[in-house]
Each structure stands twice: as structure tokens, then as C-alpha cells.
Design an enzyme around this catalytic site. Structure first.
Site, short mmCIF file in Angstrom:
data_model
loop_
_atom_site.label_atom_id
_atom_site.label_comp_id
_atom_site.label_asym_id
_atom_site.label_seq_id
_atom_site.Cartn_x
_atom_site.Cartn_y
_atom_site.Cartn_z
N SER A 140 0.81 -1.33 0.22
CA SER A 140 -0.19 -0.04 -0.17
C SER A 140 1.16 1.36 0.09
O SER A 140 1.84 1.23 0.40
CB SER A 140 -0.63 0.55 1.73
N TYR A 153 -1.83 -0.60 10.27
CA TYR A 153 -2.05 -1.24 9.02
C TYR A 153 -1.06 -0.86 8.04
O TYR A 153 -0.19 -1.31 7.42
CB TYR A 153 -3.58 -0.48 8.51
#
Length: 272
Positions: A140, A153
Site C-alpha cells: 500500500s 495497517y
């Protein structure tokens, strides 16, 4: 040419995973999908069947190491050795560190990074025996730049980058030149995973666009696939600018915290 090759996609029940399954089926690959959501799995199976394709689906909780190894054994017996492994599944909680539960932190690590170890260790031996294959790590942009509300995350996505680059080095050092690796780092994707977030600089990416871009990168054996590509231009600033100035850029210009404060999400998700 991936025709006839076994392509396994974790988080294949929806979002980017479903689009990847469709794309590889259209390329005549033998598609295998894993997901923790039974209904989502069936949705992907139905989507492929609507176009005249078939895929094998397995209900797998990738956060459990033994479940991964058991499912991998079944795939090898029932379908064959996996040539393309796409570690796509991921979850996000999007809460500040003091609001995160211990269980949420552990779950994020189990799904977003530890599962990559279990899947890669399950399928890598056959790739090494034939010196061929492809491992895709879905990271990501939040794994390149720390993001508000994402201490769990972002950390797992940073870990994905480190895992991927280290494994790439190990394989090349030991002569496995035909086992290719592609690291995918997308911006926010409109799958519901980041529902409620309001990106300030760029609109959310659509799952089909992400899947199409990923497939192109995989077919060309590209090492990196950052989406959108021009995000990579911002990364050197992180190293070149003083830390305080970099934080000011994130806070005042990119408005990272404001982007994430409306997060609603959907719990477990099938996109990276």
C-alpha cells in the site's frame, strides 16, 4: 503467457481480488481463490461462470498458519502446483493507537503480513524446484508513508515491503532468477475497505483499474507497481526534507488526518 498456469489469489471474494480472478480467467489461467467469506467466494465463482469460466474456491482463514498449510496441500492435490501467488487479502481497523484493541492489532498483523510468510513458504518449494513462478505482494502507499489512524495497517504494509525486498534478494542471490516478484503499492481503493475516507489530493482508485494495472505489471515481470505511478515522485521528499517539514506537508497539504477521520470501513476486506 499465463495460459494453463495455476494462479492463486488470496482475498479473491471481492474488490480487486474478484477483478484479478476475472482478468486471469480471460487469459486462460487456472484460477484459484481463497477467502474467509463464503458468500463472497460464491460471488466470484458466479461472476466467472457468467463469462463461461471456472475457478476453484477455498474457504480459508489465512490468519491461521495451519489452515493455510492445509489449504495449500489441497490445492496442490486437486489443482496442481501454483505458478502465480498473489497475496492480496488485507484488513484495516483505522483507529488511533490508544483506541485500537490488542486483538485488532494482532489480527491486522496476522492477515496483512504473517499470512504472506505462510503462503509463500507453502508454495515456494515447487517454484524453487522448477526455478519458475511469480509472487505478488500487495502492499500500500500507506506502507511507504505512515498514515494517520493506521499504526497497525501502515506498519504491516511497511513490513510487506521489507518482506518482499528481502525475499527478492534471497532468491536472486541463490540463483532463482526465473522466480519473479512484483510489489504492488496502491493508493486508496474504492472497495469499501476505506469507506468514509475522503482523499484530498486524488480520487480513490477503482478496483478494475487496479487489477488491470497489476496484471500488466505481472505479465511484464515488473518489480514495482505503484498506483498511481506519480505517487512515487513524493517518496524522495520523505528522505530529503527535514522530518518536521515532511509532517507539515502531510498534515497541511495532503491533509492525511482529515482524509482518515471519516473512516467507516467494513471490517475484513478483500483488497490490499
Amino acid at each position: 503467457d499465463v495460459s494453463g498456469q495455476v494462479v492463486l489469489i488470496t482475498g479473491g471474494g471481492g474488490g480487486v481480488g474478484r477483478q484479478l480472478a476475472l482478468n486471469f480467467a480471460r487469459l486462460r489461467a487456472r484460477v484459484v481463490i481463497w477467502d474467509i467469506n463464503k458468500d463472497a467466494l460464491q460471488g466470484t465463482v458466479d461472476a466467472l461462470e457468467a463469462e463461461g469460466y471456472r475457478c476453484r474456491s477455498y474457504l480459508v482463514d489465512i490468519s491461521e498458519r495451519e489452515r493455510v498449510y492445509e489449504a495449500a496441500k489441497k490445492v496442490k492435490q486437486e489443482v496442481g502446483n501454483v505458478q502465480v501467488l498473489i497475496n492480496n487479502a488485507g484488513i484495516v481497523a483505522c483507529r488511533t493507537l490508544w483506541d485500537l484493541t490488542d486483538k485488532a492489532i494482532e489480527s491486522t498483523y496476522a492477515v496483512n503480513i504473517l499470512s504472506h510468510y505462510w503462503t509463500s513458504r507453502a508454495f515456494l518449494p515447487e517454484m524453487m524446484n522448477s526455478n519458475s513462478g511469480h509472487i505478488v505482494t500487495v502492499g500500500s502507499v500507506a506502507g511507504l508513508l505512515g498514515t494517520y489512524g493506521c499504526t497497525d495497517y501502515s506498519a504491516t504494509k511497511f513490513a510487506c515491503v521489507g518482506f518482499h525486498e528481502a525475499l527478492f534478494t534471497e532468491l536472486k542471490t541463490h540463483g532463482y532468477d526465473n522466480i519473479h516478484m512484483t510489489l504492488v503499492c496502491p493508493y486508496y481503493i474504492n472497495t469499501g475497505m476505506f469507506a468514509g475516507c475522503k482523499p484530498r489530493l486524488l480520487p480513490m482508485l477503482e478496483p478494475k483499474h487496479v487489477a488491470d494495472s497489476m496484471v500488466r505489471s505481472i505479465l511484464k515481470n515488473e518489480v514495482n507497481c505503484t498506483l498511481p505511478d506519480h505517487v512515487r515522485m513524493f517518496l524522495p521528499l520523505k528522505c530529503l526534507l527535514p522530518a518536521k517539514m515532511c509532517w507539515e506537508l502531510m498534515y497541511r497539504v495532503m491533509k492525511g488526518p482529515e482524509t482518515m477521520m471519516g473512516f467507516r470501513g467494513r471490517g475484513k476486506a478483500t483488497a490490499g
